[in-house]
Design a protein around this motif. Structure first.
Motif, short mmCIF file in Angstrom:
data_model
loop_
_atom_site.label_atom_id
_atom_site.label_comp_id
_atom_site.label_asym_id
_atom_site.label_seq_id
_atom_site.Cartn_x
_atom_site.Cartn_y
_atom_site.Cartn_z
N HIS A 230 43.48 27.05 49.47
CA HIS A 230 43.94 28.14 50.34
C HIS A 230 45.24 28.73 49.83
CE1 HIS A 230 47.27 25.93 52.31
NE2 HIS A 230 46.52 24.87 52.06
N HIS A 231 45.48 29.99 50.18
CA HIS A 231 46.62 30.76 49.68
C HIS A 231 47.76 30.87 50.70
CE1 HIS A 231 45.14 33.05 45.90
NE2 HIS A 231 44.45 31.93 46.03
N SER B 55 51.71 21.75 41.18
CA SER B 55 51.09 23.06 40.94
C SER B 55 51.20 23.94 42.17
CB SER B 55 49.62 22.89 40.54
OG SER B 55 49.52 22.28 39.26
N ARG B 56 50.96 23.36 43.33
CA ARG B 56 51.14 24.16 44.56
C ARG B 56 52.61 24.54 44.73
NH1 ARG B 56 49.06 26.24 48.93
NH2 ARG B 56 46.97 25.68 48.26
N GLU B 57 53.50 23.61 44.43
CA GLU B 57 54.92 23.93 44.54
C GLU B 57 55.28 25.09 43.60
OE1 GLU B 57 59.33 21.84 43.97
OE2 GLU B 57 57.52 20.59 43.96
N ALA B 58 54.73 25.09 42.39
CA ALA B 58 55.00 26.17 41.45
C ALA B 58 54.51 27.50 41.99
CB ALA B 58 54.34 25.87 40.10
N LEU B 59 53.29 27.51 42.51
CA LEU B 59 52.73 28.76 43.03
C LEU B 59 53.49 29.26 44.25
CD1 LEU B 59 48.99 27.81 42.58
CD2 LEU B 59 50.10 29.78 41.51
N GLU B 60 54.07 28.36 45.00
CA GLU B 60 54.81 28.75 46.20
C GLU B 60 56.27 29.08 45.90
OE1 GLU B 60 54.27 25.52 48.90
OE2 GLU B 60 52.22 26.10 49.43
N ILE C 112 53.09 44.02 52.60
CA ILE C 112 52.77 44.14 51.17
C ILE C 112 52.05 42.90 50.67
CG2 ILE C 112 53.76 44.36 48.86
CD1 ILE C 112 56.04 45.95 50.08
N HIS C 113 52.53 41.74 51.04
CA HIS C 113 51.86 40.50 50.61
C HIS C 113 52.13 39.41 51.62
CE1 HIS C 113 55.69 38.75 49.32
NE2 HIS C 113 55.96 39.87 48.71
N PRO C 114 51.28 38.39 51.63
CA PRO C 114 51.41 37.28 52.59
C PRO C 114 52.53 36.35 52.19
CG PRO C 114 49.61 36.86 51.11
CD PRO C 114 50.09 38.23 50.78
N PRO C 115 52.83 35.36 53.00
CA PRO C 115 53.87 34.41 52.66
C PRO C 115 53.48 33.54 51.47
CG PRO C 115 52.69 33.68 54.60
CD PRO C 115 52.22 35.07 54.31
N LYS C 116 54.49 33.17 50.70
CA LYS C 116 54.33 32.27 49.56
C LYS C 116 53.35 32.85 48.55
CE LYS C 116 56.01 28.22 51.97
NZ LYS C 116 55.86 26.81 52.27
N PHE C 117 52.57 31.99 47.84
CA PHE C 117 51.89 32.56 46.67
C PHE C 117 50.71 33.43 47.11
CE2 PHE C 117 47.85 30.39 45.72
CZ PHE C 117 47.89 29.21 46.43
N VAL D 45 47.11 24.68 38.03
CA VAL D 45 47.65 25.88 38.65
C VAL D 45 46.55 26.91 38.86
CG1 VAL D 45 49.11 27.90 38.22
CG2 VAL D 45 50.05 25.61 37.91
N GLU D 46 45.78 27.17 37.82
CA GLU D 46 44.72 28.18 37.92
C GLU D 46 43.65 27.77 38.92
OE1 GLU D 46 42.32 31.63 36.78
OE2 GLU D 46 44.40 31.09 37.23
N LYS D 47 43.24 26.51 38.87
CA LYS D 47 42.20 26.06 39.79
C LYS D 47 42.70 25.99 41.24
CE LYS D 47 38.64 25.28 37.04
NZ LYS D 47 37.32 25.90 37.23
N THR D 48 43.99 25.69 41.42
CA THR D 48 44.55 25.74 42.77
C THR D 48 44.46 27.15 43.31
OG1 THR D 48 46.05 23.89 42.34
CG2 THR D 48 46.63 25.35 44.16
N ARG D 49 44.79 28.12 42.48
CA ARG D 49 44.72 29.53 42.87
C ARG D 49 43.31 29.95 43.24
NH1 ARG D 49 44.23 34.63 40.51
NH2 ARG D 49 43.39 33.73 38.61
N LEU D 50 42.31 29.35 42.56
CA LEU D 50 40.91 29.73 42.79
C LEU D 50 40.24 28.91 43.88
CD1 LEU D 50 39.68 30.17 39.10
CD2 LEU D 50 40.55 31.92 40.65
#
Length: 355
Positions: A338-339, A256-261, A348-353, A330-335
């Motif tokens: 850490h990002h 899930s972290r790999e997907a978000l990243e 504009i946005h930070p690195p990775k997800f 995935v959703e709970k990792t996002r919530l």
């Protein structure tokens, strides 16, 4: 069946707006090792199966839901009362002992596990975590009487020399969900955590705290137990079942972290264009999260696991439920996790997800 008359409640025409149906033949046949009490003839005939695990401690199952009780010589202590068992739980107790029920323990407040607690009458001591009491006071249910004895962290019952250890290690599946450990037979109830032989139900059993749910597997393994009772899946299991469940959960977390990243949200945003759909962000979010869930699901189902088998060969329903568990993690990792940073001034946005 071509000539089958479909029920009036069956909605089939929602296409992309709804949720599709699958044929059972689309999935892998579940491992036979997961079948359990679903196919036991006494359960089919009586509506329940009861068996002694060890030292007067019994497991009772309806086939989908289960609980346990123990004879103490001075009365029976019951742990949970699923409505799917209901008064069949009384029959199971009467089948094994003449002792009256003197104590009832709530694993947690959810109605699917304790929604028949009322069957034991008013004279039993009802024990649960203080959060279980608070929730049942806030949302009253006549079939789930409020516990009259509570604790905040740990408690030990000693009934005629039979010790039962209750422990709350923080929110996991829900607030107030406790571990119930009986040291002499080395039996642990970890309700809605471990699922021997089976994949955890969708959205990791609707658990409120993913981080706490993942940690719970290690908390379970810290006990000196031989048998774990999960509240579901028609089977009891041992330590290997918990280790197996932990491995699956860690795969979900890692992928899930790999997907978000990895998955680029902007790829989907660009599909909005500048016309009348330029504000259709919910549709884009749907595609983004579906892409994340599909990424995780493929990784999980393609993986050769620690024992050389794929998850579909190890756990009942791995191919059916993984997409739901993937979305949840995935959703709970996002919530909850850490990002990898945050927007810096001028960027504009930070690195990775960052979504």
């Amino acid at each position: 069946m071509a000539n089958e008359i479909k029920p009036s409640w069956l909605v089939e025409d929602l296409r992309h707006l709804g949720v599709g149906y699958n044929k059972v033949e689309d999935f892998a046949p579940p491992p036979e090792s997961s079948h359990g009490a679903l196919f036991m003839q006494d359960r089919i005939k009586k509506g329940y199966h009861v068996e002694e695990v060890k030292d007067g401690l019994y497991w009772v199952t309806s086939g989908w839901y289960d609980c346990m009780f123990i004879r103490t010589g001075a009365g029976v202590v019951v742990m949970d009362a699923p409505p799917a068992l209901g008064e069949n739980l009384l029959a199971a107790i009467e089948e094994t002992t003449d002792e009256p029920v003197t104590h009832f323990i709530y694993s947690h407040w959810h109605a699917d596990h304790v929604g028949a607690a009322v069957i034991f009458g008013d004279k039993v001591k009802r024990i649960g975590h203080e959060k279980t009491r608070d929730l049942l006071e806030r949302f009253p249910d006549p079939n789930r009487p409020v516990p009259n004895e509570t604790f905040s962290k740990d408690a030990t019952l000693d009934i005629n020399g039979v010790k039962i250890e209750l422990s709350y290690k923080g929110q996991n599946h829900c607030e107030g969900n406790i571990f119930i450990y009986v040291p002499k037979p080395k039996v642990l109830a970890a309700i809605d955590i471990a699922s021997p032989g089976w994949i955890t139900f969708r959205d990791c059993d609707s658990s409120e705290n993913m981080s706490g749910y993942v940690d719970a597997f290690d908390q379970v393994l810290a006990y000196d137990f031989d048998t774990v009772i999960s509240g579901h899946v028609s089977k009891i299991g041992g330590r290997d079942a918990v280790v197996e469940g932990r491995e699956y959960m860690h795969d979900l977390v890692d992928y899930s972290r790999e997907a978000l990243e990895t998955i680029d949200f902007e790829y989907f945003v660009k599909q909005l264009g500048t016309g009348k759909y330029r504000a259709a962000f919910r549709a884009i979010e749907e595609n983004y999260f579906n892409a994340c869930a599909n990424f995780v699901t493929k990784k999980i189902l393609d993986k050769v696991t620690s024992n050389g088998k794929k998850w579909t060969e190890r756990l009942n329903g791995a191919d059916v439920m993984t997409k739901h568990n993937a979305f949840y993690v995935v959703e709970k990792t996002r919530l909850e996790r850490h990002h990898n940073g945050y927007v810096k001034r001028g960027n504009i946005h930070p690195p990775k997800f960052y979504f």
